[in-house]
Design an enzyme around this catalytic site. Structure first.
Site, PDB file in Angstrom:
ATOM      1  N   HIS A 118       4.248   2.105  -8.175  1.00 24.36           N
ATOM      2  CA  HIS A 118       3.278   0.996  -8.158  1.00 24.36           C
ATOM      3  C   HIS A 118       2.382   1.054  -9.392  1.00 24.36           C
ATOM      4  CE1 HIS A 118       3.975   1.533  -3.690  1.00 24.36           C
ATOM      5  NE2 HIS A 118       4.200   0.238  -3.838  1.00 24.36           N
ATOM      6  N   MET A 169      11.325   6.559  -6.305  1.00 24.70           N
ATOM      7  CA  MET A 169      10.029   6.634  -5.627  1.00 24.70           C
ATOM      8  C   MET A 169       9.919   5.517  -4.592  1.00 24.70           C
ATOM      9  SD  MET A 169       7.370   7.764  -8.495  1.00 24.70           S
ATOM     10  CE  MET A 169       7.635   9.287  -9.395  1.00 24.70           C
ATOM     11  N   LYS A 180      13.494  -1.653  -7.707  1.00 24.17           N
ATOM     12  CA  LYS A 180      14.055  -0.961  -6.543  1.00 24.17           C
ATOM     13  C   LYS A 180      14.383  -1.962  -5.437  1.00 24.17           C
ATOM     14  CE  LYS A 180      12.007   2.023  -3.736  1.00 24.17           C
ATOM     15  NZ  LYS A 180      12.514   1.580  -2.411  1.00 24.17           N
ATOM     16  N   GLY A 221       0.818  -1.214   0.000  1.00 23.67           N
ATOM     17  CA  GLY A 221       0.000   0.000   0.000  1.00 23.67           C
ATOM     18  C   GLY A 221       0.847   1.257   0.000  1.00 23.67           C
ATOM     19  N   SER A 277       7.386   4.433  -0.869  1.00 22.26           N
ATOM     20  CA  SER A 277       6.331   4.810   0.084  1.00 22.26           C
ATOM     21  C   SER A 277       6.931   5.531   1.283  1.00 22.26           C
ATOM     22  CB  SER A 277       5.595   3.565   0.569  1.00 22.26           C
ATOM     23  OG  SER A 277       5.090   2.870  -0.542  1.00 22.26           O
ATOM     24  N   LEU A 312       0.472   3.717  -2.089  1.00 24.86           N
ATOM     25  CA  LEU A 312       0.848   3.605  -3.507  1.00 24.86           C
ATOM     26  C   LEU A 312       1.349   4.933  -4.084  1.00 24.86           C
ATOM     27  CD1 LEU A 312      -2.144   1.415  -4.774  1.00 24.86           C
ATOM     28  CD2 LEU A 312       0.045   0.672  -3.808  1.00 24.86           C
ATOM     29  N   HIS A 313       2.277   4.816  -5.031  1.00 21.90           N
ATOM     30  CA  HIS A 313       2.815   5.981  -5.747  1.00 21.90           C
ATOM     31  C   HIS A 313       2.981   5.580  -7.212  1.00 21.90           C
ATOM     32  CE1 HIS A 313       6.561   3.757  -5.518  1.00 21.90           C
ATOM     33  NE2 HIS A 313       6.448   3.715  -4.194  1.00 21.90           N
TER      34      HIS A 313
END
Ligand code: PAF
Length: 281
Positions: free
Chosen positions: A37, A184, A149, A31, A186, A33-34
C-alpha cells in the site's frame, strides 16, 4: 495528516484544494496496510499535490461473512504508517456514510465478473465496483492507484471507468514482494510459519512459467504449473490460468497481453498472485 470520517467534511476540504489548483491522487484500501500500500502512496505522491487514502472495510465485497469478520483491522498502526509515508488525507468513514439503506447497484461487467476470482467469490466485483464508484464520486480524484496483485479488479474497474465515463486516470502499480518472493497481502498475517513456507510455491511457479514462457505452449505450461502447485503440501489450488490480459479468456495467438494468475488456499488462508508474461501492445 488530516483525518475525515464524513464525506461532507472531506468534500468541503477537497474543493478548497481544487480551487487552489491542486491535483488529487487517491489510494482506496481496506486497511491493514503494508509496504505494498505504501508503494501506492509513493507513486501517488509523484504525480499529485494532495494524496487521499481511504480505509474502508467494504462489507459488500465479502461474499463470506467469516472472511469479513476475520479481516484484520489495524486503524492505529495504519494511521501511523500513512503519516510516515507522507499521505495528506485519510478518509475513514463508517458504513452508513458510504451506503444509504436502500441503495441498489448492478453494473454490467460482462463475462469477467464470473471468471477466475468471480467464479470463487460470487458478487465480489459488484461489491468492489459499487464502493469504488461511490468513493470516486466523493473524492473526484485526478488519478487513482491500485496494485497489480488484484489484476482482475484493476481490469474490471478500468472497464467501469470507461463505461460510466468517470473522469479519472487509473494507475496500476507493481506487486510488492517479501524477500522470499511471497506477494505482500493484508491476509498474510493469518499465515503460520509453515503456511509461509508452503505459500512460496505460488510465486515460484509463476516465476518458473515466466522463465519458460512460450506463447505457443500456454496450455502445456498451465498443466505443468497446476501439477507443481498440487504437489505442495497444505496448498489447495483454486485456479492457475494463463489468460489474455484484456478478456481473461485463455491466451491465444492474438493476445496482446498475457497474464498468469493463481489463487490457492494455503492452510486456512486464501491467497492470489500473478505475473505479466507478455505485453506486446
Ligand atoms: O483492493 C482493495 O483494497 C479493495 O478491493 C478496494 C479497491 C479498496 C475496494 O474496497
Amino acid at each position: 495528516m488530516k483525518v475525515f470520517t464524513t464525506k461532507k467534511d472531506l468534500q468541503h476540504y477537497l474543493q478548497q484544494c481544487r480551487n487552489s489548483g491542486k491535483t488529487i491522487g487517491f489510494v482506496p484500501t481496506l486497511g491493514a496496510l503494508h509496504a505494498g500500500h505504501l508503494s501506492l502512496i509513493e507513486q501517488a505522491r509523484q504525480k499529485n499535490d494532495e494524496i487521499v487514502c481511504s480505509i474502508f472495510v467494504n462489507p459488500t465485497q465479502f461474499n463470506d461473512p467469516k472472511d469479513l469478520e476475520k479481516y484484520p483491522r489495524t486503524i492505529e498502526a495504519d494511521t501511523a504508517l500513512l503519516e510516515q509515508a507522507g499521505c495528506d488525507i485519510l478518509f475513514n468513514p463508517p458504513v452508513n456514510e458510504i451506503y444509504d439503506d436502500n441503495e441498489q447497484w448492478h453494473l454490467d461487467i460482462g463475462e469477467p465478473e464470473f471468471l477466475l476470482e468471480g467464479k470463487f467469490r460470487p458478487g465480489h466485483y459488484q461489491g468492489v465496483t459499487h464502493v469504488v464508484y461511490i468513493l470516486f464520486d466523493i473524492v473526484k480524484p485526478d488519478f487513482a492507484f491500485f496494485g497489480q496483485k488484484d489484476y482482475q479488479q484493476f481490469m474490471i474497474i478500468s472497464h467501469m471507468v470507461e463505461q460510466l465515463h468517470i473522469p479519472v486516470k487509473l494507475v496500476m502499480c507493481p506487486i510488492m514482494r517479501e524477500p522470499s518472493g511471497l506477494a505482500m497481502s493484508s491476509r498474510n498475517v493469518h499465515l503460520t510459519a509453515d503456511d509461509r513456507k508452503h505459500a512460496l510455491i505460488l510465486s515460484k511457479t509463476l516465476n518458473w512459467v515466466k522463465d519458460h514462457f512460450d506463447r505457443n505452449k500456454t496450455g502445456q505450461l498451465q498443466n505443468e504449473a497446476e501439477q507443481m502447485i498440487n504437489a505442495e503440501k497444505d496448498v489447495e489450488l483454486d485456479y492457475f490460468e494463463i489468460v489474455d490480459g484484456d478478456t481473461l479468456h485463455p491466451a491465444d495467438e492474438n493476445s496482446k497481453k498475457i497474464v498468469a494468475l493463481v489463487a490457492a488456499k494455503v492452510g486456512k488462508t486464501r491467497l492470489i498472485d500473478n505475473v505479466i508474461l507478455d505485453h506486446s501492445s
